[in-house]
Structure formats: structure tokens, C-alpha cells
Design an enzyme around this catalytic site. Sequence first.
Site, mmCIF file in Angstrom:
data_model
loop_
_atom_site.group_PDB
_atom_site.id
_atom_site.type_symbol
_atom_site.label_atom_id
_atom_site.label_comp_id
_atom_site.label_asym_id
_atom_site.label_seq_id
_atom_site.Cartn_x
_atom_site.Cartn_y
_atom_site.Cartn_z
ATOM 1 N N ARG A 36 2.760 1.994 0.976
ATOM 2 C CA ARG A 36 3.562 0.831 0.602
ATOM 3 C C ARG A 36 4.509 0.512 1.749
ATOM 4 N NH1 ARG A 36 3.453 4.294 -3.986
ATOM 5 N NH2 ARG A 36 2.533 3.279 -5.806
ATOM 6 N N LYS A 67 7.727 5.030 -4.261
ATOM 7 C CA LYS A 67 7.977 4.226 -5.455
ATOM 8 C C LYS A 67 8.023 5.144 -6.670
ATOM 9 C CE LYS A 67 6.302 0.212 -7.958
ATOM 10 N NZ LYS A 67 5.282 -0.837 -8.006
ATOM 11 N N HIS A 135 1.310 -6.204 1.299
ATOM 12 C CA HIS A 135 0.504 -5.423 0.357
ATOM 13 C C HIS A 135 -1.000 -5.530 0.643
ATOM 14 C CE1 HIS A 135 2.148 -3.032 -2.812
ATOM 15 N NE2 HIS A 135 1.230 -3.391 -3.682
ATOM 16 N N ARG A 138 -2.722 -2.253 1.789
ATOM 17 C CA ARG A 138 -2.874 -1.319 0.671
ATOM 18 C C ARG A 138 -4.040 -1.733 -0.226
ATOM 19 N NH1 ARG A 138 -0.321 2.600 -2.080
ATOM 20 N NH2 ARG A 138 0.109 2.335 -4.283
ATOM 21 N N HIS A 161 -0.600 6.166 -7.518
ATOM 22 C CA HIS A 161 -0.461 5.530 -8.829
ATOM 23 C C HIS A 161 -0.427 6.591 -9.912
ATOM 24 C CE1 HIS A 161 -2.399 1.641 -7.117
ATOM 25 N NE2 HIS A 161 -1.083 1.603 -7.029
ATOM 26 N N TYR A 170 -6.020 -3.351 -8.043
ATOM 27 C CA TYR A 170 -6.005 -3.542 -6.596
ATOM 28 C C TYR A 170 -7.381 -3.820 -6.006
ATOM 29 C CZ TYR A 170 -1.179 -2.103 -5.804
ATOM 30 O OH TYR A 170 0.181 -2.046 -5.765
#
Length: 185
Positions: A36, A67, A135, A138, A161, A170
Site C-alpha cells: 500500500r 493498515k 492503488h 497493488r 487482507h 481487487y
Amino acid sequence: MLTDPEFKRLLAVVAQRKHAARNRLALMLSHLAGLRVGEIAGLIMRDVFEANGDVREQLRVRAGIAKGGYERVVFMSERLRKEIERYREAMISNHGDRDRPLLLTQKRTAFSPNTLCQLMGQLYRSAGLDGASSHSGRRWFITQLAHSGVSPKVIMVLAGHRNLTTTQRYIDVRDDMMRAAVELL
């Protein structure tokens, strides 16, 4: 998600700009490790280099920059490790300070996630990739793994995740991918 020609065009544009080595590494960390933008901005030298100066085979995304505050291990491909070596060779500053940010702004300070996000957006726009964002790398990373047959659970862990449905959102699908899939039959 960028196509291979778009990614090559992006890297060619970056190569012509000021701070090419730094900007290329930021993009490579996004595309080849799925990091990220906040994680990239928060990396320090010791996250990427061993005490003896060798590039690590894996880096640990510290809880403070991850995150959700969940530390994770990121395995680095040989290609990414070579990119990091390339960056180190291009760096002018002192390699010895292991607590200094990996990527520095023009003013020689750490990037904030927001400023790095803005820089990446500028790089994509300079390459004519208006829909791309910080993003996009990613998303490319996760999609490439999915279309290469990597287990969804492995992709989920690599992406950091906590839920498989997040990872699935994604994964992009393009016409060329669908065409190639049916040709396997």
C-alpha cells in the site's frame, strides 16, 4: 489494471524525470510486492536492508505502517530485490543510517502517504494513464497472482487482507484474459 505495454510506458516516462530511481522503486514496491502507498512511504532502510547491507529476502511491514496495525511479512521476488539494489546504487546519500526513510522527498524528508499518493498519480498521468492511481500497482500484483493460479488464501496473506472477499474485489478481468482462459479448453 495496467497492461504490460502501459507499465513499460510508465517506466520509460519515469526514467526521463527527475528522481527516476526513487520513483521507479516506489512503483516497483507497489507492483511487485503489492504494498500500500502508506506502507511504501513508511519503509525505512532497515526494513529492506540487512545490517551488512544486503537486500533482505523478505521484509516485515511493521504494525505502525500497516493498515489496521497488523504486521505482516512480504516476500520479495528476485526481480524486486534487483530493483532495490539498483536504487541503492543510484542513491547519493549515506547508506549507513538504517533508520532513515527508504524514499526521500526533494527536501530530503520522509514522504507522507498522501504526498506519495499524489506523486504516483502524477507519474501515471504523465504516462497518459489517467484512470490509474497509487492503488493500481497493488491491484496489478493481486490480479497477476490470481491469473497465475496462486491460491486465493496465499494472495490474501501476501496482500495483508484479513478477509478473502476483500482480495477478490481487487482482481481485474480484461477481454484478453477471458480470451486466453477459453483457449485453454
